[in-house]
Write an enzyme that holds these catalytic residues in place. Structure first.
Site, PDB file in Angstrom:
ATOM      1  N   HIS A  98       0.807  -0.973   0.370  1.00 16.87           N
ATOM      2  CA  HIS A  98      -0.126  -0.096  -0.227  1.00 16.87           C
ATOM      3  C   HIS A  98       0.756   1.105   0.242  1.00 16.87           C
ATOM      4  O   HIS A  98       2.061   1.374   0.193  1.00 16.87           O
ATOM      5  CB  HIS A  98      -0.832   0.030   0.994  1.00 16.87           C
ATOM      6  CG  HIS A  98      -2.147   0.967   1.197  1.00 16.87           C
ATOM      7  ND1 HIS A  98      -1.840   2.403   1.961  1.00 16.87           N
ATOM      8  CD2 HIS A  98      -2.963   0.956   0.731  1.00 16.87           C
ATOM      9  CE1 HIS A  98      -2.369   3.284   1.643  1.00 16.87           C
ATOM     10  NE2 HIS A  98      -3.506   2.963   1.384  1.00 16.87           N
ATOM     11  N   GLU A 170      -3.877   2.466  -6.936  1.00 19.02           N
ATOM     12  CA  GLU A 170      -3.639   3.217  -6.077  1.00 19.02           C
ATOM     13  C   GLU A 170      -2.680   4.346  -6.263  1.00 19.02           C
ATOM     14  O   GLU A 170      -1.684   4.433  -6.033  1.00 19.02           O
ATOM     15  CB  GLU A 170      -3.909   3.051  -5.174  1.00 19.02           C
ATOM     16  CG  GLU A 170      -4.571   2.022  -4.795  1.00 19.02           C
ATOM     17  CD  GLU A 170      -5.817   1.760  -3.279  1.00 19.02           C
ATOM     18  OE1 GLU A 170      -6.102   1.839  -3.338  1.00 19.02           O
ATOM     19  OE2 GLU A 170      -4.216   1.251  -2.183  1.00 19.02           O
ATOM     20  N   GLY A 176      -6.046   9.522  -0.356  1.00 17.61           N
ATOM     21  CA  GLY A 176      -6.798  10.128   1.118  1.00 17.61           C
ATOM     22  C   GLY A 176      -7.291  11.456   1.694  1.00 17.61           C
ATOM     23  O   GLY A 176      -7.654  11.890   0.619  1.00 17.61           O
ATOM     24  N   SER A 217      -9.939   7.989  -3.653  1.00 21.12           N
ATOM     25  CA  SER A 217     -10.476   9.067  -2.866  1.00 21.12           C
ATOM     26  C   SER A 217     -12.251   8.096  -4.023  1.00 21.12           C
ATOM     27  O   SER A 217     -12.769   9.352  -4.356  1.00 21.12           O
ATOM     28  CB  SER A 217     -10.100   9.848  -3.504  1.00 21.12           C
ATOM     29  OG  SER A 217      -9.554  10.743  -3.052  1.00 21.12           O
TER      30      SER A 217
END
Ligand code: PGA
Length: 258
Positions: A98, A170, A176, A217
């Site tokens: 991640h 991602e 975030g 998002s």
């Protein structure tokens, strides 16, 4: 037959045991009527909440994942969690690479690759996350970064290993509070690059069966459009999935649109 849609969330370092249980019970209740032939629902809670999460959420409804893992079955690795320990609490997925692990905690492609190989050996489903930074994007390097992260992260994984491999795109700049979601067209192009690279590595059969998820998002307003892109097989959602009702609404909308 309709393709299965992959929808899941990583609760990061937010929900403790009690919050995870309340959340999962509500999510199971709100989605129990949805056929799991069409939906692969997965939740990736904190390590400490995994055991309680497994007890309150039937595997038939929700698969559980871990947010990280060490790269050996056991050994002198203070503070690490081994794949065996994860399996012992009923985890079948491990999220590796991640953005926050790479860019905040300093994980390298080499470390991620060791974890990938260990997870493969232990029979866990690997959710490998890849994504370029804003700076890499601005320099036109997004596809190069994705190809590198994929090839380096998966080095040594054989084509059979792709049966238990998922990849999440991602982009770091999309994740975030300060993130800007990727447009569906931009995400679709990056997914096409990932698909081509997987096919290059594993051939048409091995490379085509890997589900590709978009994350960064995602919310109720963009989930359906993103999910309609040809190479987007699912969504990996953060903040917008941490409220069970909100997540259930997104799940229903994406499935209805599919
Ligand atoms: P976000 O998180 O949806 O809150 O941007 C995504 C992620 O980190 O996977």
């Amino acid at each position: 037959m309709k393709k299965k849609v992959y929808l899941g969330t990583n609760t990061k370092m937010y929900k403790g045991i009690a919050d995870t249980v309340v959340y999962l019970e509500e999510l199971c209740r709100l989605t129990a009527d949805i056929s799991r032939e069409a939906l692969e629902l997965f939740i990736i809670p904190s390590f400490t909440a995994l055991e309680s999460a497994r007890r309150c959420a039937p595997e038939a409804l929700v698969r559980l994942g871990a947010q990280n893992m060490g790269w050996e079955e056991q050994g002198p690795y203070t503070g690490e969690i081994s794949p065996r320990m994860l399996r012992e609490v009923g985890v079948s997925i491990v999220e590796l690479g991640h953005s926050e692990r790479r860019h905040v905690l300093g994980e390298t492609d080499d470390m991620i690759n060791r974890k990938v190989l260990c997870a493969e050996q232990q029979g866990l489903t690997i959710l490998l996350c890849v994504g370029e930074t804003a700076e890499e994007k601005a320099r036109g390097l997004a596809d190069e970064v994705l190809r590198t992260q994929l090839k380096a992260g998966l080095f040594g994984v054989d084509p059979r290993g792709t049966e238990r491999l998922w990849v999440a795109y991602e982009p770091v700049w999309a994740i975030g509070e300060n993130g800007v979601p990727a447009s569906s067209a931009y995400a679709g192009e990056r997914h096409a690059t990932l698909r081509r690279t997987l096919i290059e590595l594993y051939g048409p059969e091995g490379g085509s069966r890997v589900p590709l998820l978009y994350g960064g998002s995602v919310h109720q307003g963009n989930a359906v459009e993103l999910s309609r892109e040809a190479e987007i097989d699912g969504l990996f959602i953060g903040r917008s999935a941490w409220d069970a009702r909100n997540f259930a609404a997104i799940i229903r909308e994406v499935l209805a649109a599919g």
